[in-house]
Design a protein around this motif. Structure first.
Motif, short mmCIF file in Angstrom:
data_model
loop_
_atom_site.label_atom_id
_atom_site.label_comp_id
_atom_site.label_asym_id
_atom_site.label_seq_id
_atom_site.Cartn_x
_atom_site.Cartn_y
_atom_site.Cartn_z
N ASP A 1 0.97 -1.40 -0.02
CA ASP A 1 0.11 -0.16 0.14
C ASP A 1 0.85 1.20 0.01
N PRO A 2 0.48 2.28 -0.75
CA PRO A 2 1.56 3.44 -0.74
C PRO A 2 1.07 4.19 0.69
N ASP A 3 2.28 5.07 0.86
CA ASP A 3 2.16 5.98 1.91
C ASP A 3 0.92 7.14 1.62
N PRO A 4 0.24 7.46 2.60
CA PRO A 4 -0.93 8.18 2.37
C PRO A 4 -0.29 9.85 2.06
N TYR A 5 0.88 10.11 2.59
CA TYR A 5 1.33 11.42 2.42
C TYR A 5 2.55 11.45 1.70
N ASN A 6 3.27 10.40 1.09
CA ASN A 6 4.18 10.27 0.07
C ASN A 6 4.23 9.42 -0.98
N ALA A 7 3.12 8.58 -1.23
CA ALA A 7 2.78 7.89 -2.32
C ALA A 7 3.93 6.70 -2.09
N THR B 1 27.09 4.48 4.96
CA THR B 1 26.59 5.07 6.34
C THR B 1 25.10 4.79 6.29
N GLY B 2 24.48 4.66 5.53
CA GLY B 2 22.86 4.57 5.61
C GLY B 2 22.33 6.10 5.90
N LYS B 3 22.81 7.12 5.81
CA LYS B 3 22.50 8.24 5.95
C LYS B 3 22.15 8.97 4.28
N SER B 4 21.68 10.17 4.38
CA SER B 4 21.24 10.64 3.43
C SER B 4 22.55 10.89 2.42
N ALA B 5 22.36 10.66 0.79
CA ALA B 5 23.78 10.47 0.09
C ALA B 5 24.62 11.78 0.24
N ASN B 6 23.88 12.91 0.17
CA ASN B 6 24.46 14.27 0.67
C ASN B 6 24.31 14.44 1.92
N PRO B 7 25.40 14.78 2.74
CA PRO B 7 25.31 15.08 4.08
C PRO B 7 24.50 16.44 4.75
N THR B 8 24.12 17.25 3.78
CA THR B 8 23.35 18.57 4.06
C THR B 8 22.15 18.55 3.24
N ILE B 9 21.98 17.76 2.30
CA ILE B 9 20.78 17.87 1.31
C ILE B 9 20.17 16.46 1.22
N GLY B 10 18.84 16.25 1.62
CA GLY B 10 18.18 15.11 1.13
C GLY B 10 17.79 15.04 -0.10
N SER B 11 17.52 13.88 -0.56
CA SER B 11 17.09 13.76 -1.89
C SER B 11 15.99 12.27 -2.09
N ARG B 12 15.11 12.80 -2.90
CA ARG B 12 13.85 11.83 -3.08
C ARG B 12 13.52 11.38 -4.49
N MET B 13 13.02 10.53 -4.73
CA MET B 13 12.16 10.19 -6.00
C MET B 13 10.72 9.58 -5.49
N THR B 14 9.64 10.20 -6.02
CA THR B 14 8.50 9.85 -5.81
C THR B 14 7.66 9.68 -6.85
N HIS B 15 6.92 8.52 -6.91
CA HIS B 15 5.98 8.01 -7.88
C HIS B 15 4.54 8.24 -7.41
N LEU B 16 3.93 9.03 -8.40
CA LEU B 16 2.37 9.06 -8.06
C LEU B 16 1.80 8.27 -9.21
N PRO B 17 0.79 7.28 -8.77
CA PRO B 17 0.07 6.66 -9.80
C PRO B 17 -1.13 7.65 -10.29
N LYS B 18 -1.30 7.40 -11.39
CA LYS B 18 -2.49 8.25 -12.05
C LYS B 18 -3.88 8.22 -11.01
N GLY B 19 -4.22 9.52 -10.91
CA GLY B 19 -5.35 9.55 -10.07
C GLY B 19 -5.11 9.55 -8.46
N PHE B 20 -4.00 9.12 -8.15
CA PHE B 20 -3.84 9.14 -6.86
C PHE B 20 -3.78 10.26 -6.00
N LYS B 21 -4.31 10.57 -4.87
CA LYS B 21 -4.02 11.86 -3.94
C LYS B 21 -3.43 11.59 -2.83
N THR B 22 -2.66 12.35 -2.44
CA THR B 22 -1.90 12.09 -1.18
C THR B 22 -2.95 13.09 -0.12
#
Length: 370
Positions: A242-248, A258-279
Motif C-alpha cells: 500500500d502507498p504511504d498516504p502522504y508520500n505515495a 553509512t545509511g544516511k542521506s547521500a549528501n550530508p546536508t541535502i536530502g534527495s528523493r524520487m516519488t512516484h504518483l500513480p495516475k489518480g492518486f491523491k496524497t
C-alpha cells in the motif's frame, strides 16, 4: 494585560527604543514577538517555474554565455521571490537553506573544474553524452541519473555527445553563506583529467545494497552516480504494498556506507504518483524543491493549486500544508533540508486532521510563459 500593552505603546518605551538603536543596540522587548515565533514563519514563498520559461531562457543563455567566455557554469537559478531582500543576489536562495538551478551544457563544451565548501548534487533531466569529473573520476550521465558531489572535491563537466544536456543542480549555498563558511577555489589547469577508470564508483557498487569490503568508513558518498533504472526497480518493489498516504511511493537516495542521506546536508528523493492518486495534506519543518521529471498533476500548497507537468520546478516552503494529485503516472524528483533540520533537532511534522486530510482550494497559481 491591557495595562502592560498600553505601557509598551507609550512614548517612554518608544523613545528609549529609538535611543538605543543609534548605538547599534536592540530592544529585545520589541524583537521577541517577531523573531521568536510560536511556529515557523518562513520568508520563502511557494512558487512554480514553468518548463516553457526555463527552456526559453536556457536557449537564450546558450547564445550569450559559454564556459570559455568566463561564464564558469551556464546555470540559471531559482530565486525565491520571498528572499530577494537577502544580499547579495538574494543569496541565491530557492528556499531558506537551499539553492537550485538548471544548467545547460552544449556538445563539445567543457566547464572548468573547481571546488568549494558547499555540497552539491545533480539530477539529469535531458540528454546524454555529457560527463562530470569528480576528484579524478569521470562519470557519464544519462536521463534520470542522480549524482552527488561532496564538498571540497574538484569537479567539472564535459560533453562528448551530440545534443544539449540539461540537469538540475542543488547546493546548500544559502546555509553556508549565512554561517560564514564559504570557500571557493578554481582548478588551475581548467578541466581536471581522470585518474581512475570511467564510472569507477558505479562499477564498484554494481551489487546494489552490498558494498565493497573496506568501504565501511566512508564519510563522503562512495557512490557518485545513482542510475535511473535501479531507482525505478526500487519503486516497483514498493508498489507491491500500500502507498504511504502522504508520500505515495517514494525512495530516498542514501550513502551505501553509512545509511544516511547521500549528501550530508541535502536530502534527495524520487516519488512516484500513480495516475489518480491523491496524497493527504501535511506540513513539516523542512522545505522541499521539486522537479517534475515525468507526468503531470497538481500540488495544493496552503490552499493554492499549483499545476505542474514534465519540466516544471516548484517549491514547498517549510511548515506549509501541501498535498499532491497525479493526473497521469508521474515521477517527482525532490531535494530537501532534512539533514540540516535533523542536525539541529528541529524536524517536526503535522498532518491535517480535518476534511478527511485534504485542503480546500482557495486559489490557483499562474506561472510565467504558460
Amino acid at each position: 494585560m491591557a495595562e502592560k500593552t498600553e505601557f509598551m505603546k507609550s512614548s517612554v518605551v518608544k523613545d528609549f527604543t529609538k535611543d538605543i538603536q543609534q548605538y547599534n543596540l536592540g530592544p529585545l522587548w520589541e524583537a521577541i514577538p517577531e523573531v521568536m515565533n510560536k511556529s515557523p514563519k518562513p520568508h520563502a514563498e511557494a512558487y512554480l517555474w514553468s518548463g516553457e520559461l526555463l527552456k526559453k531562457k536556457l536557449s537564450e543563455a546558450a547564445e550569450i554565455f559559454t564556459p570559455d567566455r568566463g561564464g564558469e557554469r551556464r546555470a540559471i537559478y531559482f530565486q525565491n521571490p520571498g528572499l530577494t531582500y537577502r544580499k547579495p543576489w538574494g543569496q541565491v536562495s530557492t528556499t531558506q537553506t537551499l539553492y537550485a538551478a538548471v544548467q545547460l551544457l552544449q556538445p563539445g563544451e567543457e566547464a572548468p573544474s573547481h571546488r568549494h565548501s558547499q555540497s552539491a548534487l545533480r539530477f539529469i533531466t535531458d540528454g546524454e553524452g555529457a560527463y562530470t569529473i569528480v576528484q579524478g573520476e569521470r562519470i557519464f550521465m544519462e536521463e534520470g541519473d542522480f549524482l552527488t558531489t561532496p564538498k571540497n572535491l574538484w569537479h567539472g563537466h564535459g560533453h562528448l555527445g551530440k545534443e544539449p544536456m540539461v540537469w538540475m543542480d542543488a547546493l546548500d549555498i544559502p546555509t553556508i553563506y549565512s554561517i560564514g563558511g564559504t570557500f571557493f577555489e578554481p582548478y588551475e589547469a581548467g578541466l581536471q583529467q581522470p585518474d581512475v577508470p570511467d564510472n569507477f564508483s558505479e562499477k564498484r557498487y554494481r551489487g546494489g545494497m552490498v558494498r565493497p569490503v573496506g568501504d565501511g568508513k566512508y564519510t563522503i558518498a562512495p557512490l557518485a552516480n545513482y542510475k535511473w533504472d535501479r531507482t525505478v526497480d526500487a519503486i516497483k518493489g514498493l508498489q507491491e504494498f500500500d502507498p504511504d498516504p502522504y508520500n505515495a511511493f517514494a525512495v530516498e537516495y542514501i550513502n551505501p556506507s553509512t545509511g544516511k542521506s547521500a549528501n550530508p546536508t541535502i536530502g534527495s528523493r524520487m516519488t512516484h504518483l500513480p495516475k489518480g492518486f491523491k496524497t493527504k495534506a501535511h506540513r513539516h519543518t523542512h522545505s522541499v524543491i521539486y522537479c517534475a521529471y515525468k507526468g503531470s498533476g497538481y500540488t495544493i500548497i496552503n490552499g493554492v493549486r499549483f499545476d505542474w507537468k514534465k519540466g516544471d520546478y516548484f517549491v514547498v516552503p517549510n511548515w506549509a500544508w501541501h498535498e499532491h494529485v497525479a493526473l497521469e503516472n508521474s515521477y517527482l524528483f525532490s531535494v530537501n533540508d532534512i539533514p540540516i533540520m535533523d542536525r539541529f533537532e528541529l524536524e517536526q511534522e503535522e498532518t491535517l486532521e480535518i476534511n478527511n486530510g485534504h485542503q480546500v482550494i482557495t486559489g490557483e497559481f499562474k506561472p510565467d510563459f504558460r
